[in-house]
Each structure stands twice: as C-alpha cells, then as structure tokens.
Design a protein around this motif. Sequence first.
Motif, PDB file in Angstrom:
ATOM      1  N   LEU A 113      19.924 -41.826 -65.810  1.00  0.00           N
ATOM      2  CA  LEU A 113      20.429 -41.128 -66.992  1.00  0.00           C
ATOM      3  C   LEU A 113      21.052 -39.788 -66.619  1.00  0.00           C
ATOM      4  O   LEU A 113      22.093 -39.390 -67.165  1.00  0.00           O
ATOM      5  CB  LEU A 113      19.293 -40.901 -67.986  1.00  0.00           C
ATOM      6  CG  LEU A 113      19.204 -41.847 -69.176  1.00  0.00           C
ATOM      7  CD1 LEU A 113      20.391 -41.691 -70.095  1.00  0.00           C
ATOM      8  CD2 LEU A 113      19.066 -43.289 -68.718  1.00  0.00           C
ATOM      9  N   ALA A 114      20.429 -39.089 -65.670  1.00  0.00           N
ATOM     10  CA  ALA A 114      20.960 -37.798 -65.244  1.00  0.00           C
ATOM     11  C   ALA A 114      22.335 -37.944 -64.611  1.00  0.00           C
ATOM     12  O   ALA A 114      23.229 -37.120 -64.849  1.00  0.00           O
ATOM     13  CB  ALA A 114      19.991 -37.141 -64.265  1.00  0.00           C
ATOM     14  N   GLN A 115      22.528 -38.988 -63.825  1.00  0.00           N
ATOM     15  CA  GLN A 115      23.826 -39.194 -63.186  1.00  0.00           C
ATOM     16  C   GLN A 115      24.893 -39.569 -64.206  1.00  0.00           C
ATOM     17  O   GLN A 115      26.031 -39.087 -64.144  1.00  0.00           O
ATOM     18  CB  GLN A 115      23.720 -40.293 -62.124  1.00  0.00           C
ATOM     19  CG  GLN A 115      24.994 -40.463 -61.297  1.00  0.00           C
ATOM     20  CD  GLN A 115      25.394 -39.185 -60.585  1.00  0.00           C
ATOM     21  OE1 GLN A 115      24.632 -38.650 -59.782  1.00  0.00           O
ATOM     22  NE2 GLN A 115      26.585 -38.666 -60.883  1.00  0.00           N
ATOM     23  N   ILE A 116      24.522 -40.402 -65.175  1.00  0.00           N
ATOM     24  CA  ILE A 116      25.472 -40.750 -66.248  1.00  0.00           C
ATOM     25  C   ILE A 116      25.857 -39.503 -67.021  1.00  0.00           C
ATOM     26  O   ILE A 116      27.033 -39.259 -67.308  1.00  0.00           O
ATOM     27  CB  ILE A 116      24.848 -41.811 -67.188  1.00  0.00           C
ATOM     28  CG1 ILE A 116      24.687 -43.143 -66.464  1.00  0.00           C
ATOM     29  CG2 ILE A 116      25.710 -41.995 -68.438  1.00  0.00           C
ATOM     30  CD1 ILE A 116      23.886 -44.176 -67.238  1.00  0.00           C
ATOM     31  N   ALA A 117      24.859 -38.680 -67.364  1.00  0.00           N
ATOM     32  CA  ALA A 117      25.122 -37.456 -68.121  1.00  0.00           C
ATOM     33  C   ALA A 117      26.016 -36.512 -67.326  1.00  0.00           C
ATOM     34  O   ALA A 117      26.896 -35.846 -67.894  1.00  0.00           O
ATOM     35  CB  ALA A 117      23.807 -36.775 -68.485  1.00  0.00           C
ATOM     36  N   ALA A 118      25.809 -36.433 -66.020  1.00  0.00           N
ATOM     37  CA  ALA A 118      26.641 -35.569 -65.184  1.00  0.00           C
ATOM     38  C   ALA A 118      28.088 -36.064 -65.160  1.00  0.00           C
ATOM     39  O   ALA A 118      29.027 -35.260 -65.181  1.00  0.00           O
ATOM     40  CB  ALA A 118      26.079 -35.493 -63.771  1.00  0.00           C
ATOM     41  N   ASP A 119      28.257 -37.374 -65.125  1.00  0.00           N
ATOM     42  CA  ASP A 119      29.604 -37.951 -65.102  1.00  0.00           C
ATOM     43  C   ASP A 119      30.322 -37.790 -66.442  1.00  0.00           C
ATOM     44  O   ASP A 119      31.550 -37.843 -66.504  1.00  0.00           O
ATOM     45  CB  ASP A 119      29.541 -39.432 -64.731  1.00  0.00           C
ATOM     46  CG  ASP A 119      29.122 -39.641 -63.280  1.00  0.00           C
ATOM     47  OD1 ASP A 119      29.193 -38.661 -62.498  1.00  0.00           O
ATOM     48  OD2 ASP A 119      28.707 -40.761 -62.927  1.00  0.00           O
ATOM     49  N   LEU A 125      24.425 -34.191 -75.202  1.00  0.00           N
ATOM     50  CA  LEU A 125      23.282 -35.074 -74.980  1.00  0.00           C
ATOM     51  C   LEU A 125      22.051 -34.500 -75.666  1.00  0.00           C
ATOM     52  O   LEU A 125      21.685 -33.349 -75.434  1.00  0.00           O
ATOM     53  CB  LEU A 125      23.025 -35.256 -73.481  1.00  0.00           C
ATOM     54  CG  LEU A 125      21.973 -36.306 -73.108  1.00  0.00           C
ATOM     55  CD1 LEU A 125      22.323 -36.971 -71.771  1.00  0.00           C
ATOM     56  CD2 LEU A 125      20.572 -35.702 -73.019  1.00  0.00           C
ATOM     57  N   VAL A 126      21.427 -35.313 -76.499  1.00  0.00           N
ATOM     58  CA  VAL A 126      20.199 -34.958 -77.215  1.00  0.00           C
ATOM     59  C   VAL A 126      19.048 -35.737 -76.581  1.00  0.00           C
ATOM     60  O   VAL A 126      19.083 -36.969 -76.516  1.00  0.00           O
ATOM     61  CB  VAL A 126      20.303 -35.312 -78.713  1.00  0.00           C
ATOM     62  CG1 VAL A 126      18.998 -34.985 -79.439  1.00  0.00           C
ATOM     63  CG2 VAL A 126      21.487 -34.593 -79.359  1.00  0.00           C
ATOM     64  N   LEU A 127      18.031 -35.033 -76.112  1.00  0.00           N
ATOM     65  CA  LEU A 127      16.865 -35.662 -75.483  1.00  0.00           C
ATOM     66  C   LEU A 127      15.653 -35.508 -76.385  1.00  0.00           C
ATOM     67  O   LEU A 127      15.255 -34.382 -76.710  1.00  0.00           O
ATOM     68  CB  LEU A 127      16.592 -35.025 -74.120  1.00  0.00           C
ATOM     69  CG  LEU A 127      15.309 -35.474 -73.406  1.00  0.00           C
ATOM     70  CD1 LEU A 127      15.338 -36.961 -73.099  1.00  0.00           C
ATOM     71  CD2 LEU A 127      15.103 -34.655 -72.127  1.00  0.00           C
ATOM     72  N   HIS A 128      15.071 -36.632 -76.802  1.00  0.00           N
ATOM     73  CA  HIS A 128      13.854 -36.612 -77.618  1.00  0.00           C
ATOM     74  C   HIS A 128      12.669 -36.851 -76.695  1.00  0.00           C
ATOM     75  O   HIS A 128      12.406 -37.978 -76.270  1.00  0.00           O
ATOM     76  CB  HIS A 128      13.931 -37.708 -78.689  1.00  0.00           C
ATOM     77  CG  HIS A 128      12.794 -37.672 -79.659  1.00  0.00           C
ATOM     78  ND1 HIS A 128      12.566 -38.663 -80.593  1.00  0.00           N
ATOM     79  CD2 HIS A 128      11.804 -36.760 -79.860  1.00  0.00           C
ATOM     80  CE1 HIS A 128      11.502 -38.368 -81.307  1.00  0.00           C
ATOM     81  NE2 HIS A 128      11.021 -37.224 -80.877  1.00  0.00           N
ATOM     82  N   LEU A 148       8.503 -35.205 -63.854  1.00  0.00           N
ATOM     83  CA  LEU A 148       9.182 -34.368 -62.868  1.00  0.00           C
ATOM     84  C   LEU A 148      10.665 -34.724 -62.802  1.00  0.00           C
ATOM     85  O   LEU A 148      11.524 -33.830 -62.738  1.00  0.00           O
ATOM     86  CB  LEU A 148       8.535 -34.543 -61.490  1.00  0.00           C
ATOM     87  CG  LEU A 148       9.074 -33.634 -60.379  1.00  0.00           C
ATOM     88  CD1 LEU A 148       8.799 -32.167 -60.712  1.00  0.00           C
ATOM     89  CD2 LEU A 148       8.451 -34.010 -59.038  1.00  0.00           C
ATOM     90  N   ALA A 149      10.981 -36.025 -62.835  1.00  0.00           N
ATOM     91  CA  ALA A 149      12.384 -36.458 -62.811  1.00  0.00           C
ATOM     92  C   ALA A 149      13.117 -36.025 -64.069  1.00  0.00           C
ATOM     93  O   ALA A 149      14.274 -35.588 -64.012  1.00  0.00           O
ATOM     94  CB  ALA A 149      12.460 -37.975 -62.647  1.00  0.00           C
ATOM     95  N   VAL A 150      12.443 -36.130 -65.215  1.00  0.00           N
ATOM     96  CA  VAL A 150      13.062 -35.688 -66.476  1.00  0.00           C
ATOM     97  C   VAL A 150      13.330 -34.182 -66.431  1.00  0.00           C
ATOM     98  O   VAL A 150      14.426 -33.718 -66.766  1.00  0.00           O
ATOM     99  CB  VAL A 150      12.158 -36.038 -67.670  1.00  0.00           C
ATOM    100  CG1 VAL A 150      12.650 -35.333 -68.937  1.00  0.00           C
ATOM    101  CG2 VAL A 150      12.135 -37.547 -67.896  1.00  0.00           C
ATOM    102  N   PHE A 151      12.326 -33.417 -65.989  1.00  0.00           N
ATOM    103  CA  PHE A 151      12.461 -31.959 -65.980  1.00  0.00           C
ATOM    104  C   PHE A 151      13.521 -31.498 -64.975  1.00  0.00           C
ATOM    105  O   PHE A 151      14.371 -30.665 -65.297  1.00  0.00           O
ATOM    106  CB  PHE A 151      11.127 -31.298 -65.641  1.00  0.00           C
ATOM    107  CG  PHE A 151      10.049 -31.522 -66.664  1.00  0.00           C
ATOM    108  CD1 PHE A 151      10.362 -31.832 -67.979  1.00  0.00           C
ATOM    109  CD2 PHE A 151       8.709 -31.417 -66.313  1.00  0.00           C
ATOM    110  CE1 PHE A 151       9.369 -32.047 -68.926  1.00  0.00           C
ATOM    111  CE2 PHE A 151       7.709 -31.615 -67.248  1.00  0.00           C
ATOM    112  CZ  PHE A 151       8.036 -31.930 -68.551  1.00  0.00           C
ATOM    113  N   GLN A 157      21.154 -31.493 -67.556  1.00  0.00           N
ATOM    114  CA  GLN A 157      22.307 -32.165 -68.165  1.00  0.00           C
ATOM    115  C   GLN A 157      22.174 -32.251 -69.690  1.00  0.00           C
ATOM    116  O   GLN A 157      23.022 -32.836 -70.353  1.00  0.00           O
ATOM    117  CB  GLN A 157      22.436 -33.602 -67.611  1.00  0.00           C
ATOM    118  CG  GLN A 157      22.390 -33.721 -66.106  1.00  0.00           C
ATOM    119  CD  GLN A 157      23.520 -32.988 -65.421  1.00  0.00           C
ATOM    120  OE1 GLN A 157      24.598 -32.823 -66.002  1.00  0.00           O
ATOM    121  NE2 GLN A 157      23.294 -32.543 -64.201  1.00  0.00           N
ATOM    122  N   THR A 158      21.109 -31.656 -70.229  1.00  0.00           N
ATOM    123  CA  THR A 158      20.773 -31.835 -71.637  1.00  0.00           C
ATOM    124  C   THR A 158      21.256 -30.663 -72.488  1.00  0.00           C
ATOM    125  O   THR A 158      21.022 -29.504 -72.154  1.00  0.00           O
ATOM    126  CB  THR A 158      19.240 -31.989 -71.792  1.00  0.00           C
ATOM    127  OG1 THR A 158      18.818 -33.134 -71.051  1.00  0.00           O
ATOM    128  CG2 THR A 158      18.859 -32.182 -73.242  1.00  0.00           C
TER     129      THR A 158
END
Length: 286
Positions: A113-119, A125-128, A148-151, A157-158
């Motif tokens: 998800l982080a890579q998609i958001a970066a691209d 991007l809204v993160l719940h 840890l990956a989310v943070f 990217q959020t």
Amino acid sequence: MASSKILTKDCAKLLPTRLAVHVSNPPLVLIFGPLDPSGSSSLPADAVTCSALGCHALCTLTALTVQDTARTEEIQPVAPELIDDQARCLLEDMTVQAIKVGPLYSAESASVLAQIAADYSHVPLVLHLQRLPDSGLNSELEEEDLLLAVFELLLPQTDIVVADHHMLEHWHAQGMFGDIDADRPAEALLQYGAKWVLSTGAPLRAGQGSYLLQGPDRETATWPWHAPANRLLDADGPLCCAITAALAQGRDMPGAVESAINASAAFTARHFQPGMGQRLINRSAA
C-alpha cells in the motif's frame, strides 16, 4: 402509428437529461478493505456509503471474512501481490480522486500500500486505523510487525489518519510507537509522517469528548463528539468514507473533516438490528 410518434417525442424530451447524466461523472474513490459478508463494515458497506455521498467506489480486497453481526469467525488475508495487482489494474484504467485504506493484515500488505501511495502521491489518502483482530482469527498476523510497517512505511504517504483516541492511548501505553518521543499518541502519528490526524472520542474537558484534528504547523480544530446511543458496528466507517468523498470532491482538509462529521452524524442516527448481534448503520437510507 400516432402513439408511436408520441412515444418518439417523449423520448426526445428525455434525451438531453440522459446525456447530462452521462457527461457528469461522479468522483472516483478507491477503497482498500476486507469483504464483510454481513454488510456491516468495510466492503461492501463503504461502497454504499460513498455512493450515498455522490462518489463511485472502486474496490481492492485485503481479506475475506467469515462473520455475522455478532462475531467474526475467520479472516483469510489476500496475498499482497494480488492486492497490488487489483489496485494497479484500476488505477491505470481510471483517474481516482481519493483513496481510503481500511484494515490490513500483514506487514507485506502495508508495504504494498505504501508503494502504491508513493506512486500516486497526488491522490489524497485516508487511513482508518482500527483495533487489530484476535490472533486466533488469523494465525499469520504479527501485530508488532504490521503496526511498525504501517507507522514507518504507510503513514508518510497518508494525508489523514482517523483513529479512536482510546485505542491510540492503549497502543501508546504498550509501547507500540517505539522510540518516538511524544506526549500524546496522535502526535506520534504526526511524527511518523502523517499530514493530519483526526482522533475520535478525544477528551476535551471533564465529561465531554471531541473530534480532535491535528495537522501541520500545530494546527488544531475540535468539534463536539458524543458516544453513539447504541453500540454500532464500524461507528467511524461512515466518517472515514465522508472525509474521502469530500477530498475527492476537492475540499481542503479542515473543510472536508467538518462536512464529514456532519454527514456521518446523519448516518449513525439511522440504524437497525437485522440479526442477533450488534446494530448496523443504515447506510442506504436517503
């Protein structure tokens, strides 16, 4: 023959209206989340909510669940590679105006998800952030690795994180924010790189809660928050959808949050109990 001519004239009168409908395309939002077969949360509930708010929802599944209104019995995460393929197939075909991310179940999925958001960094991007499921429902879930990956990967990217204040306090007390030096958990999320954080149920003064919005340059805003009169499944789901829809429609962040709070209040005021478990928000009511 006369009736045929009348029908043709009537159709001709309708033609401009129909053309106008086709020309006016709704904003597109891409939703990442699990498929909830009870329709109480995530997909397809978010798609119904976005439609009610004037947007068209595209969907990428993060998991399949076995659940009803009373409990979740099993969670089957979708492979990160398939999440990536689903999302990029849609993003390369259509112009998406906003993205909403719901529950994720592995560090690898958060990384994807982080890579998609970066691209697609130009897309809001809204993160719940939500409570993680019991490990018994997903034996592969590594809570600390996922958070840890989310943070570290997804938060930078959020554009806005929406989270329950008490859940964030619990994570803070457990040391989930690592070496981040912050008095309040929402401030930790900002330090990880999120542009804005909206805490629901944050204490404002004794006996009074608030929606607390914190952003760049110490910007803050508050609105009154009241606990739902009934225990509802996914009580903050409509709020996150409404923020996503408002951003897709071009509003700035404080304006999007304020309009979303008003919209979500109308949603959560309508609920029903279709089964033996909790009450559901009636997202389809006009």
